[in-house]
Design a protein around this motif. Sequence first.
Motif, PDB file in Angstrom:
ATOM      1  N   PHE A 184       0.824  -1.211   0.000  1.00  0.00           N
ATOM      2  CA  PHE A 184       0.000   0.000   0.000  1.00  0.00           C
ATOM      3  C   PHE A 184       0.857   1.260   0.000  1.00  0.00           C
ATOM      4  N   ASN A 185       1.920   1.240   0.797  1.00  0.00           N
ATOM      5  CA  ASN A 185       2.839   2.370   0.850  1.00  0.00           C
ATOM      6  C   ASN A 185       4.057   2.047  -0.015  1.00  0.00           C
ATOM      7  N   GLU A 186       4.051   2.553  -1.244  1.00  0.00           N
ATOM      8  CA  GLU A 186       5.130   2.261  -2.166  1.00  0.00           C
ATOM      9  C   GLU A 186       6.375   3.083  -1.830  1.00  0.00           C
ATOM     10  N   GLY A 187       7.530   2.565  -2.274  1.00  0.00           N
ATOM     11  CA  GLY A 187       8.780   3.279  -2.069  1.00  0.00           C
ATOM     12  C   GLY A 187       8.949   4.399  -3.071  1.00  0.00           C
ATOM     13  N   PRO A 188      10.021   5.182  -2.919  1.00  0.00           N
ATOM     14  CA  PRO A 188      10.228   6.349  -3.780  1.00  0.00           C
ATOM     15  C   PRO A 188      10.294   6.037  -5.269  1.00  0.00           C
ATOM     16  N   THR A 189      10.778   4.846  -5.627  1.00  0.00           N
ATOM     17  CA  THR A 189      10.898   4.505  -7.051  1.00  0.00           C
ATOM     18  C   THR A 189       9.711   3.698  -7.559  1.00  0.00           C
ATOM     19  N   HIS A 190       8.740   3.411  -6.701  1.00  0.00           N
ATOM     20  CA  HIS A 190       7.512   2.711  -7.095  1.00  0.00           C
ATOM     21  C   HIS A 190       7.812   1.456  -7.933  1.00  0.00           C
ATOM     22  N   PRO A 191       8.606   0.531  -7.401  1.00  0.00           N
ATOM     23  CA  PRO A 191       8.985  -0.641  -8.209  1.00  0.00           C
ATOM     24  C   PRO A 191       7.780  -1.441  -8.678  1.00  0.00           C
ATOM     25  N   GLY A 192       7.770  -1.760  -9.963  1.00  0.00           N
ATOM     26  CA  GLY A 192       6.714  -2.585 -10.531  1.00  0.00           C
ATOM     27  C   GLY A 192       5.436  -1.850 -10.878  1.00  0.00           C
ATOM     28  N   ASN A 193       5.361  -0.548 -10.588  1.00  0.00           N
ATOM     29  CA  ASN A 193       4.121   0.176 -10.864  1.00  0.00           C
ATOM     30  C   ASN A 193       4.043   0.501 -12.364  1.00  0.00           C
ATOM     31  N   VAL A 194       3.004   0.032 -13.016  1.00  0.00           N
ATOM     32  CA  VAL A 194       2.924   0.159 -14.474  1.00  0.00           C
ATOM     33  C   VAL A 194       2.700   1.602 -14.917  1.00  0.00           C
ATOM     34  N   TYR A 195       2.275   2.472 -13.999  1.00  0.00           N
ATOM     35  CA  TYR A 195       1.987   3.861 -14.365  1.00  0.00           C
ATOM     36  C   TYR A 195       3.038   4.853 -13.870  1.00  0.00           C
ATOM     37  N   TRP A 196       4.069   4.386 -13.183  1.00  0.00           N
ATOM     38  CA  TRP A 196       5.055   5.310 -12.633  1.00  0.00           C
ATOM     39  C   TRP A 196       5.829   6.036 -13.734  1.00  0.00           C
ATOM     40  N   VAL A 313      -8.788  17.972 -16.785  1.00  0.00           N
ATOM     41  CA  VAL A 313      -8.125  17.672 -15.511  1.00  0.00           C
ATOM     42  C   VAL A 313      -7.481  16.300 -15.605  1.00  0.00           C
ATOM     43  N   TRP A 314      -6.177  16.258 -15.348  1.00  0.00           N
ATOM     44  CA  TRP A 314      -5.459  14.986 -15.235  1.00  0.00           C
ATOM     45  C   TRP A 314      -4.687  15.069 -13.915  1.00  0.00           C
ATOM     46  N   HIS A 315      -5.249  14.469 -12.873  1.00  0.00           N
ATOM     47  CA  HIS A 315      -4.668  14.566 -11.528  1.00  0.00           C
ATOM     48  C   HIS A 315      -3.952  13.270 -11.196  1.00  0.00           C
ATOM     49  N   TYR A 316      -2.639  13.357 -11.002  1.00  0.00           N
ATOM     50  CA  TYR A 316      -1.803  12.192 -10.710  1.00  0.00           C
ATOM     51  C   TYR A 316      -1.401  12.244  -9.241  1.00  0.00           C
ATOM     52  N   ARG A 317      -1.917  11.293  -8.468  1.00  0.00           N
ATOM     53  CA  ARG A 317      -1.543  11.175  -7.055  1.00  0.00           C
ATOM     54  C   ARG A 317      -0.691   9.926  -6.894  1.00  0.00           C
ATOM     55  N   GLY A 318       0.589  10.101  -6.625  1.00  0.00           N
ATOM     56  CA  GLY A 318       1.493   8.968  -6.543  1.00  0.00           C
ATOM     57  C   GLY A 318       1.814   8.511  -5.138  1.00  0.00           C
ATOM     58  N   ALA A 319       1.257   9.141  -4.126  1.00  0.00           N
ATOM     59  CA  ALA A 319       1.527   8.756  -2.745  1.00  0.00           C
ATOM     60  C   ALA A 319       0.208   8.505  -2.015  1.00  0.00           C
ATOM     61  N   PRO A 320       0.101   7.350  -1.305  1.00  0.00           N
ATOM     62  CA  PRO A 320       1.126   6.330  -1.055  1.00  0.00           C
ATOM     63  C   PRO A 320       1.323   5.336  -2.208  1.00  0.00           C
ATOM     64  N   HIS A 321       0.372   5.271  -3.140  1.00  0.00           N
ATOM     65  CA  HIS A 321       0.543   4.526  -4.385  1.00  0.00           C
ATOM     66  C   HIS A 321      -0.234   5.272  -5.462  1.00  0.00           C
ATOM     67  N   VAL A 322      -0.200   4.801  -6.683  1.00  0.00           N
ATOM     68  CA  VAL A 322      -0.695   5.610  -7.796  1.00  0.00           C
ATOM     69  C   VAL A 322      -2.215   5.576  -7.915  1.00  0.00           C
ATOM     70  N   HIS A 323      -2.819   6.755  -7.915  1.00  0.00           N
ATOM     71  CA  HIS A 323      -4.212   7.015  -8.285  1.00  0.00           C
ATOM     72  C   HIS A 323      -4.200   8.103  -9.353  1.00  0.00           C
ATOM     73  N   VAL A 324      -4.943   7.922 -10.421  1.00  0.00           N
ATOM     74  CA  VAL A 324      -5.012   8.952 -11.464  1.00  0.00           C
ATOM     75  C   VAL A 324      -6.473   9.189 -11.830  1.00  0.00           C
ATOM     76  N   TRP A 325      -6.894  10.447 -11.720  1.00  0.00           N
ATOM     77  CA  TRP A 325      -8.260  10.864 -12.009  1.00  0.00           C
ATOM     78  C   TRP A 325      -8.253  11.713 -13.267  1.00  0.00           C
ATOM     79  N   VAL A 326      -9.160  11.412 -14.198  1.00  0.00           N
ATOM     80  CA  VAL A 326      -9.152  12.063 -15.506  1.00  0.00           C
ATOM     81  C   VAL A 326     -10.561  12.536 -15.854  1.00  0.00           C
ATOM     82  N   ASN A 327     -10.665  13.789 -16.265  1.00  0.00           N
ATOM     83  CA  ASN A 327     -11.934  14.344 -16.719  1.00  0.00           C
ATOM     84  C   ASN A 327     -11.626  15.326 -17.845  1.00  0.00           C
ATOM     85  N   VAL A 328     -12.103  15.052 -19.051  1.00  0.00           N
ATOM     86  CA  VAL A 328     -11.745  15.846 -20.225  1.00  0.00           C
ATOM     87  C   VAL A 328     -12.987  16.095 -21.074  1.00  0.00           C
ATOM     88  N   ALA A 329     -13.196  17.347 -21.459  1.00  0.00           N
ATOM     89  CA  ALA A 329     -14.316  17.697 -22.335  1.00  0.00           C
ATOM     90  C   ALA A 329     -13.903  18.837 -23.251  1.00  0.00           C
TER      91      ALA A 329
END
Length: 338
Positions: A184-196, A313-329
């Motif tokens: 749940f709490n990823e390290g600084p380099t986010h190993p293995g995260n496909v979106y990092w 809006v493209w909001h990238y939250r990388g802590a504690p792990h990756v969440h990305v919220w997208v809204n485009v019109a």
Amino acid sequence: MANGVSSIDRRSFLAAAGGAAAAAALPAGKVWAEPTPAAVTGTPETLVKTLYETLTTGQKEAICFAWDHMDPKRGLLRTRVANNWHVTKQTLDEDFYTDDQRAIVRKIMEGIYSPEWIDRIDTQLGDDSGGWDSGSIAIFGEPTDGKFEFVMTGRHQTIRCDGNSAEHVAFGGPIFYGHDADGFNEGPTHPGNVYWSQALAANELYQMLDGEQQQAALVRRGMPREQRVAFKGPSGRFQGIPVAQLSGDQQENLQGVLKKLVEPFREIDRQEVRDCLDAQGGLEACHLAYYQQGDIGEDGVWDNWRLEGPSFVWHYRGAPHVHVWVNVADDPGVQLNA
């Protein structure tokens, strides 16, 4: 869509061609023989229609809704987005669905993404929820003769295909993607995260900024809640540095970041994002913000950042792990249930 005639025409052509291919693949006298790759063909839109026609009355009552169906607690259900939710109670790994229907849903899902990303999507869904079939689906509207939208949800996934029924918006409405790859709490380099890699691309741009630009781009306090992706319009107050203040090579690099952001998705949806941006003034109408808050390891590689414009809006939250919220019109007046 305001500058998107070519993408709409292309979508119509592909849908028609895919429908013919799907019809040719159906054996006479039955809906589906067995869920083989050869039998399940077509675009996501034509396959949604095929799936709809296989549903029993009981299944339709459970997962099919009117276009503007209002949920008492969730509001307009078709446009809802969240980081971990199920649009309907029945998950795809239950006996509620037949193997044939699961095969169709799988092909719909694969068609929404870029082929080069399918393995990474499977990795993410395997890590986060045990597999792609842990999610749930819903169909809004009438796929056979009217506007419709297919929605697939689960942990770290909200995706859509709409046959261009949802006007003015990319992706059919707001979407979500994420990954919890290293605990749940990823390290600084986010190993293995496909979106990092998306964050690394954004941080490479930050390093291109001069000292004054970095000061303007870095937000030390006041990071917005990640799910706040409603549009602010052209007169909205945005955090970070105006993209118009970036140099030509910096703006070119930001175009590369945008390309990285849309890379997981099919070309039709990528083009709709570009069309929507063009309609609101392009990236030059946007702001780019990096957030000091949540800097994992305090290494100056910003885990949280946001690219935002009048109706983008493209909001990238990388802590504690990756969440990305997208809204485009293409119109700031399009306010969805985001």
